[in-house]
Design an enzyme around this catalytic site. Structure first.
Site, PDB file in Angstrom:
ATOM      1  N   SER A   4       1.143  -1.455   0.013  1.00 17.58           N
ATOM      2  CA  SER A   4      -0.063  -0.133   0.352  1.00 17.58           C
ATOM      3  C   SER A   4       0.613   1.333   0.209  1.00 17.58           C
ATOM      4  O   SER A   4       1.778   1.564   1.077  1.00 17.58           O
ATOM      5  CB  SER A   4      -1.223   0.329   1.359  1.00 17.58           C
ATOM      6  N   GLU A  29      -2.834 -14.594   1.483  1.00 16.34           N
ATOM      7  CA  GLU A  29      -3.671 -13.193   2.462  1.00 16.34           C
ATOM      8  C   GLU A  29      -5.234 -13.777   2.620  1.00 16.34           C
ATOM      9  O   GLU A  29      -5.143 -13.726   3.838  1.00 16.34           O
ATOM     10  CB  GLU A  29      -3.289 -12.133   2.004  1.00 16.34           C
TER      11      GLU A  29
HETATM   12  C1  LIG Z   1      -4.582  -2.578  10.601  1.00 14.48           C
HETATM   13  C2  LIG Z   1      -3.897  -2.262   9.034  1.00 14.48           C
HETATM   14  C3  LIG Z   1      -2.781  -3.096   8.785  1.00 14.48           C
HETATM   15  C4  LIG Z   1      -2.319  -3.252   7.182  1.00 14.48           C
HETATM   16  N1  LIG Z   1      -0.964  -3.756   6.951  1.00 14.48           N
HETATM   17  C5  LIG Z   1      -0.529  -3.938   5.574  1.00 14.48           C
HETATM   18  C6  LIG Z   1       0.669  -4.233   5.363  1.00 14.48           C
HETATM   19  O1  LIG Z   1       1.055  -4.670   5.684  1.00 14.48           O
HETATM   20  N2  LIG Z   1       1.538  -3.963   4.286  1.00 14.48           N
HETATM   21  C7  LIG Z   1       0.374  -3.038   2.747  1.00 14.48           C
HETATM   22  O2  LIG Z   1       0.753  -2.804   1.657  1.00 14.48           O
HETATM   23  N3  LIG Z   1      -0.501  -3.183   3.638  1.00 14.48           N
HETATM   24  C8  LIG Z   1      -1.043  -2.529   4.843  1.00 14.48           C
HETATM   25  N4  LIG Z   1      -2.462  -2.249   5.220  1.00 14.48           N
HETATM   26  C9  LIG Z   1      -3.591  -1.721   4.233  1.00 14.48           C
HETATM   27  C10 LIG Z   1      -4.223  -2.338   3.123  1.00 14.48           C
HETATM   28  O3  LIG Z   1      -4.394  -3.447   2.293  1.00 14.48           O
HETATM   29  C11 LIG Z   1      -5.291  -1.085   2.873  1.00 14.48           C
HETATM   30  O4  LIG Z   1      -5.357   0.178   3.712  1.00 14.48           O
HETATM   31  C12 LIG Z   1      -6.319  -1.384   2.103  1.00 14.48           C
HETATM   32  O5  LIG Z   1      -6.053  -1.995   0.928  1.00 14.48           O
HETATM   33  C13 LIG Z   1      -7.514  -0.302   1.657  1.00 14.48           C
HETATM   34  O6  LIG Z   1      -6.614   1.012   0.802  1.00 14.48           O
HETATM   35  P1  LIG Z   1      -6.542   2.772   1.916  1.00 14.48           P
HETATM   36  O7  LIG Z   1      -6.867   2.362   3.340  1.00 14.48           O
HETATM   37  O8  LIG Z   1      -5.883   2.697   1.327  1.00 14.48           O
HETATM   38  O9  LIG Z   1      -8.562   2.579   1.573  1.00 14.48           O
HETATM   39  P2  LIG Z   1      -9.388   3.137   0.078  1.00 14.48           P
HETATM   40  O10 LIG Z   1      -8.814   2.101  -0.882  1.00 14.48           O
HETATM   41  O11 LIG Z   1      -8.741   4.411   0.415  1.00 14.48           O
HETATM   42  O12 LIG Z   1     -11.046   2.229   0.530  1.00 14.48           O
HETATM   43  C14 LIG Z   1     -11.555   3.582   1.373  1.00 14.48           C
HETATM   44  C15 LIG Z   1     -12.757   3.229   1.388  1.00 14.48           C
HETATM   45  O13 LIG Z   1     -12.901   3.045  -0.025  1.00 14.48           O
HETATM   46  C16 LIG Z   1     -13.309   1.469  -0.025  1.00 14.48           C
HETATM   47  N5  LIG Z   1     -13.763   1.270  -1.816  1.00 14.48           N
HETATM   48  C17 LIG Z   1     -12.579   1.757  -2.064  1.00 14.48           C
HETATM   49  N6  LIG Z   1     -12.186   0.748  -3.715  1.00 14.48           N
HETATM   50  C18 LIG Z   1     -13.878   0.652  -3.539  1.00 14.48           C
HETATM   51  C19 LIG Z   1     -14.516   0.421  -4.317  1.00 14.48           C
HETATM   52  N7  LIG Z   1     -13.669  -0.077  -6.127  1.00 14.48           N
HETATM   53  N8  LIG Z   1     -15.785  -0.092  -4.833  1.00 14.48           N
HETATM   54  C20 LIG Z   1     -16.323   0.261  -3.246  1.00 14.48           C
HETATM   55  N9  LIG Z   1     -15.787   0.634  -2.508  1.00 14.48           N
HETATM   56  C21 LIG Z   1     -14.366   0.995  -2.398  1.00 14.48           C
HETATM   57  C22 LIG Z   1     -12.733   0.806   0.973  1.00 14.48           C
HETATM   58  O14 LIG Z   1     -13.435  -0.155   1.020  1.00 14.48           O
HETATM   59  C23 LIG Z   1     -12.909   1.528   1.943  1.00 14.48           C
HETATM   60  O15 LIG Z   1     -14.205   2.023   2.447  1.00 14.48           O
HETATM   61  C24 LIG Z   1      -2.991  -2.708   6.435  1.00 14.48           C
HETATM   62  C25 LIG Z   1      -4.178  -1.420   6.988  1.00 14.48           C
HETATM   63  C26 LIG Z   1      -4.542  -1.678   8.186  1.00 14.48           C
HETATM   64  C27 LIG Z   1      -6.050  -1.736   8.603  1.00 14.48           C
END
Ligand SMILES: Cc1cc2nc3c(=O)[nH]c(=O)nc-3n(C[C@H](O)[C@H](O)[C@H](O)COP(=O)(O)OP(=O)(O)OC[C@H]3O[C@@H](n4cnc5c(N)ncnc54)[C@H](O)[C@@H]3O)c2cc1C
Ligand SMILES: Cc1cc2nc3c(=O)[nH]c(=O)nc-3n(C[C@H](O)[C@H](O)[C@H](O)COP(=O)(O)OP(=O)(O)OC[C@H]3O[C@@H](n4cnc5c(N)ncnc54)[C@H](O)[C@@H]3O)c2cc1C
Lengths: 375, 395
Positions: free
Chosen positions: B134, B248
């Site tokens: 991410s 995963e």
């Molecule tokens: C505790 C924790 C540990 C993590 N560990 C890692 C890690 O080790 N390595 C790593 O790389 N990442 C990690 N992550 C990141 C995680 O993979 C991302 O948070 C996740 O992919 C969501 O991306 P974002 O947070 O940018 O949210 P966004 O993608 O911005 O999403 C925001 C909201 O919009 C919704 N949304 C987005 N796209 C769509 C769509 N097409 N249709 C409908 N709804 C949508 C999402 O469901 C969410 O509700 C971690 C996250 C957390 C919370």
């Protein structure tokens, strides 16, 4: 889908093929609109019996194939897909179970081969009121020199219009008002003093209310264990009905998916709208979960597992919840057309709610699960 | 998948039971699995003894090949190990991202040299890995990632920023998605590996709502990555990443079926809400909702068993991993909500002596419990996958 034996796979394929060709949902609609007094097509029932389905759980010694409950579940699931109106559940599963579990040799000889052949229809008459409380029995059986005389009323008797013989729960007088005083009795459909009243229900299937005035009945078996036979029979009934409900839910879901892939609004297939997609995905999830619960319940029945009652309640509650969700969404996602009698969505909705009420609804089974496990 | 005789398995079960009782430190019995990254980073002496024992035995990664020090067992044997651990009140100390997702992916896509280098330390539990996927601008839409790796002849030079990188402050290595072709969105991504000690790698912990800092911002400035640490082909990383994310999801979907539960809702309710004259949980509304949640939990386990059985028969169940993840997450989140509700005023504590350790665990679990519907592909993203790939709904 559970891991099936070759025999089971063949049985399921045969059932699927028969349902698609011989009993699509148009067959149900035709029966409904024909004014059929029994509320199932007797020729169709003969075909089902000829395929051996009525004898699937009946021992070979009594003319059945003894294929077991998973197999019966497979057939019922297929019948559920097109809402086949069939006495299979009431006669081939529920009544056959009660007689197999509780009947003496003569009773088994008299009824099981005829049930397996489909020439006799048997059914369980146990409900007495609005709520499903099988241990609440006001019907009485008083012993005489020659047998028992049954008096009382039974409600919501499945296939009560067509049945040749009823298995009736009643209290014997010497006992208390505990479950121990409940026994099961075989009562012939043409016995003097028995009247049946048709119950017109929203699913257009055959149900009756029965009234008994000093009707001659034969105790099932030697007595003393009527309640435990009834309880086990009801769990088998619930597992079988759950399989049918799973079939209906799966079919209602895929018919809805087909509609989402063909209906255009706003210049788009409505299936492209995420608001509908996520609800569809959730339904898929619930269906997969429900399938696991139903298969586990059938397996428990098959093995006579000690945790069968709780697993059956788990399945009936889950599949009830899923069928309710899917049939509601089927109407909603079809828009106005789903509200019309001409469309099949309403048929699924109406059958769903009847199945929900039969043998205990979701609330009954969640509560029962909680009681069994001591919550 | 080879089938195993029941007799074989019961002998094996005995062997495992015996080995666990000889090697598992009693002080750790019935402790919830200390697999949080923080706990793994600061293990106690007994935890280290246990990790080393399981690592040397290869039973932490039971189905991986013996060539890498793992046990090379069937899934049936693996299940026996899991069951015996549970029965003994023990846990599997070999875990983390190396086990859950990176190892299985490397087994599929890595070179012989990469597997020989990276798998044994994962099997032993010596090295922890972190996932550099991410970025601030690439979450659910991971393919938009911008961190770039420039070809410098014998090495790549990596520059950019990752975020939410779990355990980055404690990990020894990172598997990282980088852009190697800015002009091709899907075919311009590669998967590279580097030690976290490489100059230019900086992990800054971020505090979570539960008070922990289990993930980091990860800044990458002129990080030199040796070319033999490219997994798969150059620009072929997206397919590998998708496979890794599937591992995963599957691991996350299964996580609660194997975990020792830190508390039982029923026991909490008996203690905090009390029982009526019939011995039932005193509040019928709460009782009903607790039971409904526990029923869902049981059905989830039935589904996991069914998926395993069907996989063994050769059915394709990978499609189910999205559904399983959402079902598991939903049930778990409802469970943690119920737990704080049951605790009442003791379910709102943050720290200090007025609250027991269990009470604080319940609260922290509830807070962290919001994360699984976000990471590993959010709930919404899983629903998208189901509706498009499984149900075939149109775009
Ligand atoms: C505790 C924790 C540990 C993590 N560990 C890692 C890690 O080790 N390595 C790593 O790389 N990442 C990690 N992550 C990141 C995680 O993979 C991302 O948070 C996740 O992919 C969501 O991306 P974002 O947070 O940018 O949210 P966004 O993608 O911005 O999403 C925001 C909201 O919009 C919704 N949304 C987005 N796209 C769509 C769509 N097409 N249709 C409908 N709804 C949508 C999402 O469901 C969410 O509700 C971690 C996250 C957390 C919370
Ligand atoms: C009992 C009844 C009485 C009626 N009386 C009248 C009347 O007197 N006069 C009259 O003109 N009409 C009447 N209607 C018609 C009614 O207005 C339409 O049924 C309604 O507009 C929906 O259209 P539709 O049935 O074509 O469904 P569709 O528009 O085809 O919708 C099908 C499904 O797709 C969903 N959907 C559609 N577009 C989107 C979108 N963009 N995003 C997400 N989901 C979407 C809908 O919510 C629905 O679930 C009546 C309908 C009923 C049921």
């Amino acid at each position: 889908m559970a891991i099936l034996s070759e025999e089971q796979s063949m049985l399921r394929e045969a059932a699927r093929g028969w349902v698609d060709v011989r009993s699509p949902i148009t067959a149900f609609r035709k029966m409904r609109d024909s004014g059929n007094r029994l509320h199932f097509d007797t020729d169709s029932w003969k075909e089902q019996a000829a395929l051996g389905w009525a004898g699937v759980i009946i021992p070979e010694a009594y003319g059945g194939s003894d294929f077991g409950f998973l197999s019966m579940g497979l057939v019922l699931e297929e019948l559920g897909r097109t809402l086949v109106a069939s006495p299979l559940l009431a006669s081939g599963l529920v009544a056959a179970s009660a007689i197999t579990l509780g009947g003496d040799e003569a009773q088994k000889q008299e009824w099981l081969p005829a049930i397996a052949e489909g020439t006799a229809i048997a059914t369980l008459a146990f409900e007495e009121g609005a709520a499903h409380v099988p241990e609440k029995v006001a019907t009485t059986a008083s012993g005489t020199q020659v047998g028992f005389k049954i008096s009382g009323k039974k409600h919501f008797v499945v296939e009560g219009l067509a049945a040749d013989v009823f298995i009736v729960s009643a209290r014997v007088p010497d006992g208390s008002d505990t479950d121990q005083a409940i026994e099961l009795f075989l009562v012939r459909g043409d016995a003097p003093g028995l009247t049946r009243q048709e119950l017109k229900t929203m699913d257009s299937r055959g149900y009756a209310s029965l009234e008994f005035h000093d009707v001659e009945g034969q105790r099932l078996g030697s007595g003393g264990n009527g309640w435990s036979i009834l309880a086990t029979t009801l769990d088998r009934a619930r597992a079988g009905l759950a399989a049918e409900m799973l079939g209906s839910a799966t079919q209602a879901f895929y018919l809805t998916m087909d509609y989402l892939k063909t209906r255009v609004q706003f210049d788009s297939l409505i299936g492209s709208f995420q608001a509908l997609q996520h609800r569809a995905a959730r339904m898929f999830m619930e269906l997969e979960l429900a399938r696991s619960a139903v298969e586990a319940a059938l397996q428990a029945v098959e093995n006579g597992a000690s945790d069968m009652p709780e697993l059956v309640s788990l399945a009936k509650a889950k599949v009830g919840e899923t069928l309710q969700l899917v049939t509601n969404e089927m109407i909603q996602m079809h828009g106005g057309i789903g509200m019309t009698d001409e469309h099949d969505a309403g048929l699924f909705l109406k059958r769903a709610r009847v199945c929900e009420a039969m043998y205990g609804n979701q609330s009954y089974h969640r509560n029962r699960y909680a009681d069994i496990l001591g919550y | 998948m080879e089938h195993v005789g029941a007799a074989d398995l019961s002998d094996f079960r005995e062997e495992v039971g015996r080995w666990i009782s000889d090697n598992f430190p009693v002080s750790l019995k019935n402790m919830a699995n200390p697999m949080s990254r923080e706990a793994m980073a600061f293990p106690t002496e007994d935890q280290e003894i246990w990790r080393k024992a399981m690592g040397a035995k290869g039973w932490g990664t039971p189905t991986w090949p013996t060539a890498y020090g793992a046990a090379g067992l069937t899934r049936d044997h693996a299940r026996v190990i899991q069951q015996e651990l549970l029965r003994a009140g023990a846990y599997n100390p070999i875990g983390g991202m190396g086990v859950m997702m990176f190892g299985p992916t490397l087994l599929e896509y890595g070179t012989a040299a990469q597997k020989a280098q990276h798998l044994p330390p994962i099997v032993r539990g010596d090295f922890q890995w972190c996932q550099g996927f991410s970025e601030p601008g690439a979450g659910s839409d991971l393919v938009s990632l911008q961190t770039r790796a420039d070809d410098k002849g014998d090495h790549f030079l990596v520059n950019g920023q990752k975020t939410w990188t779990s355990g980055a402050q404690w990990a020894e290595w990172c598997f990282c998605l980088v852009r190697t072709n800015p002009h091709d969105k899907y075919n311009g991504i590669s998967l590279v590996l580097f030690p976290m000690s490489t100059p230019g790698v900086e992990a800054r912990p971020i505090k979570l709502i539960n008070g922990n800092s289990s993930f980091c911002e990860l800044f990458l400035t002129d990080v030199k990555v040796s070319k033999d640490q490219l997994v798969g082909s150059l620009n072929g990383g997206w397919a590998i990443a998708k496979r890794l994310l599937q591992h995963e999801r599957t691991a996350l979907a299964g996580s609660t079926t194997t975990a020792v539960e830190a508390y039982s809702l029923r026991e909490l309710a008996r203690k905090y809400v009390g029982t009526d004259a019939g011995g039932r949980i005193a509040n019928p509304d709460l009782r009903a909702r607790i039971v409904a949640n526990e029923m869902e939990g049981r059905i989830f386990k039935q589904t996991a068993l069914r998926a395993t059985a069907e996989a063994k028969e050769g059915g394709d169940v990978s499609a189910l991993s999205s559904m399983m993840k959402n079902a598991n997450t939903r049930q778990m989140q409802q469970r943690t909500e119920l737990a704080i509700e049951i605790l009442g005023h003791q379910g709102i504590g943050w720290e200090g002596d007025s609250f027991s350790e269990t009470e604080l665990t319940v609260v922290r679990d509830f807070l962290y419990g919001k994360a699984p519907s976000i990471y590993g592909g959010s709930q919404e993203v899983q629903y998208n996958i189901i509706s498009k790939r499984i149900l075939g709904l149109p775009s």
